[in-house]
Design a protein around this motif. Structure first.
Motif, PDB file in Angstrom:
ATOM      1  N   GLY A 193      -9.198  34.972  22.374  1.00 54.46           N
ATOM      2  CA  GLY A 193      -9.436  33.723  22.059  1.00 54.46           C
ATOM      3  C   GLY A 193      -9.418  32.843  23.465  1.00 54.46           C
ATOM      4  N   THR A 213     -12.550  30.231  23.774  1.00 59.69           N
ATOM      5  CA  THR A 213     -12.544  29.130  22.862  1.00 59.69           C
ATOM      6  C   THR A 213     -12.815  27.926  23.188  1.00 59.69           C
ATOM      7  OG1 THR A 213     -10.510  30.179  21.736  1.00 59.69           O
ATOM      8  CG2 THR A 213     -11.182  27.788  20.862  1.00 59.69           C
ATOM      9  N   ARG A 216     -15.653  22.021  15.809  1.00 54.95           N
ATOM     10  CA  ARG A 216     -14.648  22.898  15.402  1.00 54.95           C
ATOM     11  C   ARG A 216     -14.498  24.182  16.614  1.00 54.95           C
ATOM     12  NH1 ARG A 216     -15.987  23.557   9.270  1.00 54.95           N
ATOM     13  NH2 ARG A 216     -15.677  25.832   9.425  1.00 54.95           N
ATOM     14  N   ARG A 217     -13.276  24.854  16.521  1.00 53.48           N
ATOM     15  CA  ARG A 217     -12.826  25.765  17.554  1.00 53.48           C
ATOM     16  C   ARG A 217     -13.650  27.057  17.066  1.00 53.48           C
ATOM     17  NH1 ARG A 217      -6.748  27.742  16.762  1.00 53.48           N
ATOM     18  NH2 ARG A 217      -6.272  26.485  14.755  1.00 53.48           N
ATOM     19  N   VAL A 218     -14.317  27.676  18.064  1.00 51.47           N
ATOM     20  CA  VAL A 218     -15.025  28.969  17.930  1.00 51.47           C
ATOM     21  C   VAL A 218     -14.892  29.867  19.057  1.00 51.47           C
ATOM     22  CG1 VAL A 218     -16.803  28.048  16.357  1.00 51.47           C
ATOM     23  CG2 VAL A 218     -17.197  28.446  18.874  1.00 51.47           C
ATOM     24  N   ASN A 219     -15.013  31.086  19.024  1.00 51.54           N
ATOM     25  CA  ASN A 219     -15.107  32.204  20.167  1.00 51.54           C
ATOM     26  C   ASN A 219     -16.326  32.074  20.553  1.00 51.54           C
ATOM     27  OD1 ASN A 219     -13.091  33.845  17.874  1.00 51.54           O
ATOM     28  ND2 ASN A 219     -12.054  33.339  20.040  1.00 51.54           N
ATOM     29  N   ILE A 258     -13.176  23.031  27.951  1.00 51.09           N
ATOM     30  CA  ILE A 258     -11.861  22.321  28.625  1.00 51.09           C
ATOM     31  C   ILE A 258     -12.198  21.396  29.526  1.00 51.09           C
ATOM     32  CG2 ILE A 258     -11.852  24.286  30.402  1.00 51.09           C
ATOM     33  CD1 ILE A 258      -8.872  22.767  28.298  1.00 51.09           C
ATOM     34  N   GLN A 290      -6.285  28.005  24.823  1.00 46.89           N
ATOM     35  CA  GLN A 290      -4.897  27.528  23.921  1.00 46.89           C
ATOM     36  C   GLN A 290      -5.089  25.971  23.848  1.00 46.89           C
ATOM     37  OE1 GLN A 290      -2.452  29.571  22.999  1.00 46.89           O
ATOM     38  NE2 GLN A 290      -2.496  31.254  24.342  1.00 46.89           N
ATOM     39  N   ILE A 291      -5.534  25.304  24.816  1.00 45.93           N
ATOM     40  CA  ILE A 291      -5.656  24.146  24.573  1.00 45.93           C
ATOM     41  C   ILE A 291      -7.177  23.544  23.748  1.00 45.93           C
ATOM     42  CG2 ILE A 291      -6.297  21.727  25.922  1.00 45.93           C
ATOM     43  CD1 ILE A 291      -4.505  22.811  27.986  1.00 45.93           C
ATOM     44  N   SER A 303      -7.836  25.404  21.285  1.00 43.38           N
ATOM     45  CA  SER A 303      -7.338  25.795  20.016  1.00 43.38           C
ATOM     46  C   SER A 303      -6.480  24.509  19.450  1.00 43.38           C
ATOM     47  CB  SER A 303      -6.451  27.053  19.744  1.00 43.38           C
ATOM     48  OG  SER A 303      -7.637  28.073  19.412  1.00 43.38           O
ATOM     49  N   GLU A 326      -6.902  19.785  11.831  1.00 40.43           N
ATOM     50  CA  GLU A 326      -7.274  20.917  10.894  1.00 40.43           C
ATOM     51  C   GLU A 326      -5.908  20.878  10.062  1.00 40.43           C
ATOM     52  OE1 GLU A 326      -7.148  24.711  12.969  1.00 40.43           O
ATOM     53  OE2 GLU A 326      -9.272  24.337  13.751  1.00 40.43           O
ATOM     54  N   LEU A 382      -1.464  29.510  13.416  1.00 36.85           N
ATOM     55  CA  LEU A 382      -2.733  28.853  13.543  1.00 36.85           C
ATOM     56  C   LEU A 382      -3.126  29.119  15.050  1.00 36.85           C
ATOM     57  CD1 LEU A 382      -3.177  25.665  10.849  1.00 36.85           C
ATOM     58  CD2 LEU A 382      -4.066  28.115  10.752  1.00 36.85           C
ATOM     59  N   MET A 383      -2.072  29.138  15.734  1.00 35.55           N
ATOM     60  CA  MET A 383      -2.368  29.478  17.003  1.00 35.55           C
ATOM     61  C   MET A 383      -2.483  30.772  17.494  1.00 35.55           C
ATOM     62  SD  MET A 383      -2.972  26.347  18.818  1.00 35.55           S
ATOM     63  CE  MET A 383      -2.737  27.101  20.414  1.00 35.55           C
ATOM     64  N   GLY A 416      -4.674  33.252  17.112  1.00 33.79           N
ATOM     65  CA  GLY A 416      -5.963  33.728  17.801  1.00 33.79           C
ATOM     66  C   GLY A 416      -6.122  33.473  19.029  1.00 33.79           C
ATOM     67  N   ASN A 417      -4.938  32.977  19.738  1.00 38.10           N
ATOM     68  CA  ASN A 417      -5.087  32.929  21.295  1.00 38.10           C
ATOM     69  C   ASN A 417      -4.082  33.633  21.860  1.00 38.10           C
ATOM     70  OD1 ASN A 417      -6.362  30.011  20.222  1.00 38.10           O
ATOM     71  ND2 ASN A 417      -7.138  30.473  22.123  1.00 38.10           N
ATOM     72  N   SER A 451      -8.630  34.993  13.003  1.00 41.67           N
ATOM     73  CA  SER A 451      -8.050  33.830  13.627  1.00 41.67           C
ATOM     74  C   SER A 451      -8.590  32.586  13.112  1.00 41.67           C
ATOM     75  CB  SER A 451      -8.070  33.938  15.223  1.00 41.67           C
ATOM     76  OG  SER A 451      -9.621  33.717  15.599  1.00 41.67           O
ATOM     77  N   GLN A 467     -10.317  30.344  14.681  1.00 36.77           N
ATOM     78  CA  GLN A 467     -11.794  30.488  15.306  1.00 36.77           C
ATOM     79  C   GLN A 467     -12.638  31.273  14.777  1.00 36.77           C
ATOM     80  OE1 GLN A 467      -8.558  30.883  17.043  1.00 36.77           O
ATOM     81  NE2 GLN A 467      -9.177  30.724  19.134  1.00 36.77           N
ATOM     82  N   TYR A 524      -3.405  37.842  13.249  1.00 38.77           N
ATOM     83  CA  TYR A 524      -4.438  38.123  13.775  1.00 38.77           C
ATOM     84  C   TYR A 524      -4.519  39.723  13.938  1.00 38.77           C
ATOM     85  CZ  TYR A 524      -7.743  37.065  17.959  1.00 38.77           C
ATOM     86  OH  TYR A 524      -8.885  37.142  18.476  1.00 38.77           O
TER      87      TYR A 524
END
Lengths: 745, 219, 334
Positions: free
Chosen positions: B112, B115, B121-124, B141, B172-173, B175, B182, B194-195, B197-198, C106, C108, C243
């Motif tokens: 993550g 991100t 929308r947040r993505v990798n 960022i 992190q930010i 996300s 969301e 929901l966090m 993924g980071n 996740s 994302q 995850y």
């Protein structure tokens, strides 16, 4: 009228502060090694061996060389001369893999670098690295996880008659504990950006120790020390894995020199499992003998750890064993066993972390045999002095850690007996473990400049690896000079700066305090000189000793505050841009200690267990730490919480697995080597006892980067036993360990 | 490319370490947000860094074989780039556009750190080719806020010490800012899920969640 | 990663035509569609997938979730996992699908991954993902390194001497329990395949994972109308709390009437080479009251054919508990 005392800001030592580098970190402005880009920069991607033991029989780079953008493919025959580093002296010249890359055609571990591709873009270099054809004469590697030493183990410390006392003990524990290979996995990938300027190197490195890095690189590259500059402004943490240089650093530098272009090499996550160290597999036999009322009569701690074929890395699992408890009879031994693995290296709390998992697990097992509360057992065996060295502790409050922790946790409500505690349909398990970590200082120099614009600048060749060092240095200067912390600029992570300590051992804070304080005092003294010299001086006619520097201002001793002058004004009056002072402090190593300097703590853990789904979670942790004075409690608490999170991973998740057939670290990615994430976070309550340890520095700070990871795994496995009846003596605790437990669905 | 320009973004003061280069003169389009020019921690109160002066053409920077044009909207500015079709959005931002605030931690969607927001929308960004984002609105960022003008989430991270080493922090930010829009329940456990993924290997999770919750309560 | 030709499909027909130029739609395809990219880029970086041509299908109009005439649901292949999970119709009528999606990856990745892409998610077997290792799925005939190797995460159902790789998707498990139908536009026209027939077990051809042919493009997935009074649940068991891929998971759709299970559909993840429908367990439960006795009987029936490997024997017991607990949840017994 305000007196001078009233304008001095309240002390910011020991308060809760936001980090001075915070705004840069939250805005993408903090520059990490791989963030450095240069004109004409090339990208290097190593080629890794796909065997763990054998020799290279042929290497064909012709196809790779013909690919678009490829500038060179280097291997043993064309990289040029690279040297071994000289034997280390103290904290300089240190490197864990001493063989320079490509030194011979022998493969000793899976993933060993055999070539490096350099191309115009990262994509081209990646593609070409896959096109280098390497043939091997492979042999069956030895990556066995059962350790037995051929050599006689080394006796690390001994007293009394451990064997005899054990043989005659009323109650005994004799168990073997195993901790697996763990991989540091900082989220920042190791990286080198090497810039060769025709005679020297500027190296942007992921380094926890720029000074050592520079010395090693100069030796291995064969250039004068003054022709190497190493920069590590921000480090995406290291946890020990970035203490010393690794072979990729040499590859980037050599390629830059050969091609006369800047070269960026970013180690992949997979290579992070192969080429940049790991915490070794440890196998530890603990024998405890006790009287029926729980007095330890014998303690034996015999540990083995694996190391690589060429280099020796001793984990030192008995680190804390000699002084933790009172017992007349004790022996600690250690030994190495060679395997076809990359060389291990220090990982957060080396020695004590796996060592205390074993020792504290055994103590828990002893408490159960004695039918004694495990907290009580520990309180009962508290020593009066460091029995391994026969000297007093500088400041030890382990008993208070235990009693305060027990109170905060609600330990008195504990019901002994497996599965005896239930809540909301879940089985609770409670466990406890104590932790300890060495406190020390290492040599440090720092320069502080007080400037005519009212700001200050402090420079030190140490690093901030995420622990809050930037803020600590700013605090010390602000405190000493009596100026707001916002006025202090801190510069770290550069070998052009005065030599600072390695970011290891949790020693930075204790080491920088005397040097930075000394430097600030010297700069302040020079301000006083400037205040009296010359006809325009603000205090012309006075002597420096007639003046005092306080609260950022200069005034006559005993004089009224309204006559005080801001130091900036003093400097401007003397037409000085700034004055500086350099401070220096000595390390504590190499000097026979008069007191035993260690930090202590207690970890209390609650796990929840749902047999119907085999779901085990760490739910609640109470940690009490006795680490001297904590200079910045906000960053300090974060250190302990973060260590607890890593402890959850150590106890429940982390395990680097080597394929026994080909020797590859096989789960070499963050989906197969899982570390704790947000959802794994328990409720964490951290308390600092805050007894200053003035034996180390004037503020009494000892350092807190590592201690929080010690003891936590044993507390968790103790809690797991309490909940499930399963004693896990080989980490991590896995679902499969628990499915056969007594607390079945 | 004949029109290639380079710019010094981050320079140490010694010879040879000249600074950040971009394949085109993007930084003037990006403005201050695109440049992280100093490693000084004194910036807490300092204005956003100014763009560095233009440097000379990079003679050695030859055309990339097989490259294709792509036009990205990053932090509100249009970037016209010539990229290798294999280049991920992450590597393009970092290596071509000089936006190094977005980090690479695993390159496989397992951490993550990379991100970013694509069309809000947040993505990798490591699992997307840059060429797939023709016309997409990308926020990194650097576009969220800069020292002196931080986004409330960035300020909350500073206040709550929602980081240690800072490397995963951008992700992190990004996300956390996306999470504000969301569907997410009110509890800490909802935020944690929901966090997740980071990954923060330093383990600053309690502080990150505290920062996120503070911003959610205030907004 | 090899250099490839990149193009954007403006229509389904264009995508199909491009795909049809590949000799295979399975492992080794020379043309690949990219939507979310979360599987394809991952594998291309590892050189496991080496397409010569990558066709971006993101602009195709396949991003809607709609009611069907018979009260079911039609899900476009490009509907993102997060959008599908939060879709009101899905949350109301197909809770198991929403739960499964939200338990996967996740936030994302769920914003990127698509319905069609997730159907084609590849195994996480470490040997498949490493070109230095033997793997029959990646390179037919090279051998299976997972047998006797690192197989803790791998399958115990539907395996063969050639392959024991697990299908890692959570969504597919829910779709299997919901008896979804996959709609495919191919070079020879349109066709529909029940999800059970869409995936194939490895047998002697592990490189073949589904029935897709060159040019085939998944266009949408349909779900039958929800059974009246049914309740559905997805339960995922894993080491990390989030995850992470499943060690075992279960999707259950159940209708209880008069204290007995009138109808139940059970599929499991983490244990099979494809999303595993537990027909025997369904038979053991239907018509019976849900109690420890019937649950144990169903769990035994479900795992009867399990073939554990060197490191994953625990999955037999874990899967049983997973199944039993999920059925209890779906029938509101807990």
């Amino acid at each position: 009228m305000a007196s001078i005392e009233e304008v001095v800001p309240a002390s910011i030592i020991g308060t809760s502060l936001a980090r001075v580098d915070g705004p840069l970190k939250v805005s993408g402005g903090a520059m990490y090694s791989s963030d450095h880009n240069f004109p004409g920069m090339l990208y290097a991607v190593p080629v890794c061996s796909t065997i763990a033991k054998g020799t290279i029989t042929s290497l064909d780079s012709s196809a790779a060389e013909a690919m678009p953008g490829v500038q060179a493919v280097y291997h043993r025959k064309n990289i040029g001369q690279l040297f071994r580093a000289a034997p280390p002296v103290g904290f300089s010249g240190l490197i864990d893999e001493r063989r320079p890359p490509f030194e011979d055609d022998v493969i000793r571990y899976y993933g060993q670098y055999v070539a490096v591709v350099v191309a115009q873009t990262f994509e081209q270099a990646m593609a070409a690295s896959a096109a280098v054809k390497v043939s091997y004469a492979g042999e069956k590697p030895d990556v066995s996880t059962t350790l037995s030493s051929d050599e006689k183990p080394k006796v690390d410390t001994t007293r009394g008659d451990a064997d005899g006392a054990f043989a005659s003990a009323a109650v005994k524990v004799d168990e073997t504990y195993v901790t697996p290979v763990e991989t540091h996995n900082p989220i920042e990938l190791h990286a080198s950006v090497a810039v060769w300027d025709g005679k020297g190197f500027t190296l942007y490195e992921t380094s926890q120790a720029v000074g050592n890095h520079r010395e090693v690189m100069a030796q291995m590259l064969g250039v004068p020390l003054e022709n190497v500059r190493v920069i590590s402004r921000f480090l995406g943490s290291g946890f020990g894995g970035k203490l010393w240089p690794w072979p990729h650093c040499l590859l980037a530098a050599a390629a830059s020199r050969n091609l006369n272009r800047p070269v960026k090499l970013v180690v992949s996550r997979k290579m992070m499992f192969q080429n940049v160290g790991h915490r070794p597999l440890t196998q530890q036999r603990i024998r405890l003998g006790a009287t029926a009322d729980g007095m330890l009569t014998s303690l034996q701690h015999d540990s083995l750890n694996h190391t690589s074929i060429l280099d020796d890395y001793g984990e030192g699992c008995g680190e804390a064993t000699g002084y933790l408890y009172s017992t007349a009879n004790l022996r600690v031994t250690s030994g190495l066993v060679r395997r076809n693995v990359g060389n291990p290296t220090a990982m957060r709390g080396p020695g004590a972390v796996p060592g205390l998992y074993a020792l504290e697990s055994a103590m828990d097992e002893l408490a159960i045999k004695l039918k004694m509360d495990p907290v009580e057992l520990r309180l009962k065996n508290e020593p009066k002095l460091d029995e391994s060295l026969g000297i007093p502790f500088s400041s030890r409050h382990l008993k208070e850690c235990l009693t305060v922790g027990a109170e905060k946790f609600g330990w008195s409500q504990r019901k002994a007996g497996v599965g005896a505690m239930q809540r909301d349909g879940l089985t609770l398990g409670w466990g406890v473990g104590v932790c300890s970590w060495i406190a020390a200082r290492i040599g440090c120099e720092a320069t502080v400049e007080l400037k005519a614009d009212g700001t200050a600048r402090v420079a030190c060749g140490t690093q901030d690896i995420g622990t809050g060092t930037y803020t600590i240095l700013a605090q010390i200067v602000a405190e000493k000079a009596g100026i707001p912390i916002e006025k202090v600029e801190v510069v770290l992570g550069d070998t052009k700066l005065p030599a600072g300590p390695i970011s290891g051992g949790s020693w930075v804070t204790s080491s920088v305090i005397p040097a930075v304080a000394d430097a600030t005092q010297k700069a302040m003294q020079t301000v006083l000189m400037a205040a009296v010299q010359g006809k325009d001086a603000r205090f012309a006619g006075k002597k420096p000793e007639d003046l005092v520097f306080s609260g950022g201002r200069v005034q006559v001793k005993g004089g009224s505050a309204e006559t005080s002058v801001a130091y900036a004004e003093v400097l401007r009056a003397a037409n000085l841009g700034g004055v500086s002072g350099t401070g220096k402090s000595e390390g504590t190593f190499g000097v026979p200690p008069k007191v035993s300097q260690h930090s202590f703590g207690a970890q209390f853990v609650e796990v929840t267990w749902q047999p119907a789904t085999a779901r085990l979670r760490v739910n609640r942790v109470v940690t009490v730490i006795d680490a001297g004075r904590v200079l910045n409690t906000r960053a300090g608490r974060n250190q302990i919480e973060g260590a607890v999170m890593m402890g959850v991973g150590m106890a429940m998740l982390e395990h680097t697995t080597y394929d026994q057939r080909n020797g590859a670290p096989i789960n070499s990615n963050l989906a197969d080597y899982v570390v704790a994430t947000h959802a794994d976070t328990p409720q964490i309550d951290v308390t600092f006892l805050d007894y200053p340890d003035l034996s180390l520095n004037e503020y009494g700070a000892r350092g807190i980067g590592e201690i929080g990871l010690a003891g936590i795994a044993a507390a968790i496995t103790g809690a797991v036993y309490h909940a499930t009846g399963v004693r896990v003596r080989e980490l991590p605790v896995r679902i499969e360990d628990l499915l056969g437990g007594t607390a079945r669905a | 490319m004949a029109d290639e320009k380079q710019k010094a973004g981050s320079a140490e003061d010694s010879g040879g370490a000249a600074g950040k280069v971009t394949r085109r003169s993007f930084l003037s389009h990006l403005g201050a947000a695109g440049v992280a020019a100093t490693a000084s921690p004194l910036l807490a109160a300092a204005p956003a860094a100014a763009a560095m002066p233009e440097a000379s053409e990079a003679a050695s920077d030859a055309k990339i074989v097989g490259s294709v044009p792509v036009s990205l909207r990053v932090n509100g500015k249009v970037l016209k780039l010539q990229v290798d079709p294999r280049a991920t959005l992450l590597d393009t931002l970092r290596e071509s556009a000089g936006l190094t605030g977005t980090k690479k931690g695993c390159d496989h969607g397992q951490c993550g750190a990379c991100t970013v927001h694509v069309n809000g929308r947040r993505v990798n960004s490591c699992l997307s080719f840059a060429v797939m984002h023709e016309g997409d609105e990308i926020t990194t960022i650097e576009g969220i806020g800069q020292p002196g003008n931080l986004h409330p989430m960035q300020a909350a991270f500073v206040e709550h010490d929602g980081y240690q080493c800072g490397y995963c922090t951008s992700g992190q930010i990004m996300s956390a800012v996306a999470l504000l829009k969301e569907p997410c329940g009110p509890t800490d456990a909802d935020v944690k899920e929901l966090m997740s993924g980071n990954i923060c290997r330093c383990g600053a999770y309690p502080n990150i969640v505290a920062a996120v919750q503070q911003v959610r309560l205030r907004s | 990663m090899d250099l490839f030709q990149f193009s954007r499909a403006e229509s389904v027909a264009q995508a199909v035509a491009a795909g049809a130029e590949s000799p295979t739609a399975q492992q080794g395809a020379q043309v690949r569609f990219v939507a979310g990219g979360t599987t394809l880029l991952d594998l291309m970086k590892l050189n496991v997938e080496r397409p010569q041509r990558v066709v971006d299908i993101n602009k195709l109009p396949l991003d809607k979730v709609e009611r069907t005439a018979d009260g079911g649901l039609k899900i476009g292949a490009l509907v993102r996992n997060s959008d599908l999970a939060h879709n009101e119709m899905v949350q109301k009528d197909y809770a198991v699908l929403s739960q499964a999606l939200l338990s996967g990856a996740s936030a994302q990745l769920r914003n990127m991954a698509t319905t069609g892409g997730n159907l084609l998610q590849r195994t996480r077997c470490v040997y498949f993902r490493d070109t230095a290792m033997a793997c029959n799925k990646r390179e037919a005939g090279s051998g299976c390194s997972a047998i006797g190797g690192f197989n803790r995460m791998l399958a115990i159902l539907g395996t063969s001497e050639q392959c024991i790789a697990t299908n890692p998707s959570d969504m597919n498990v829910a779709l299997t329990a919901l008896e979804a139908t996959i709609h495919i536009q191919g070079a020879k026209g349109e066709r529909s395949v029940p999800i059970h027939d869409f995936f194939v077990v490895p047998g002697s051809t592990p490189q073949q994972e589904n029935v897709l042919e060159p040019g085939d493009l998944i266009t949408y997935v349909t779900l039958p109308a929800p059974a009246a009074g049914s309740k559905s649940v997805y339960l995922k068991l894993r080491d990390r709390a989030s995850y992470e891929f499943a060690l075992a998971s279960a999707a259950v759709v159940a209708t209880v009437e008069g204290g007995r299970l009138k109808r139940v559909r059970i599929a499991m993840g983490g244990v099979g080479t494809k999303p595993w429908r537990m027909v025997e367990a369904e038979k053991a439960l239907e018509g019976h009251a849900v109690n420890e006795g019937t649950l144990h009987k169903a769990a035994e029936a479900a795992l009867r054919g399990a073939k554990p490997q060197s490191e994953n024997g625990y999955k037999v017991e874990l899967a049983k508990r997973c199944l039993m607990y999920a059925v209890k949840q779906a029938t509101q017994a807990v």
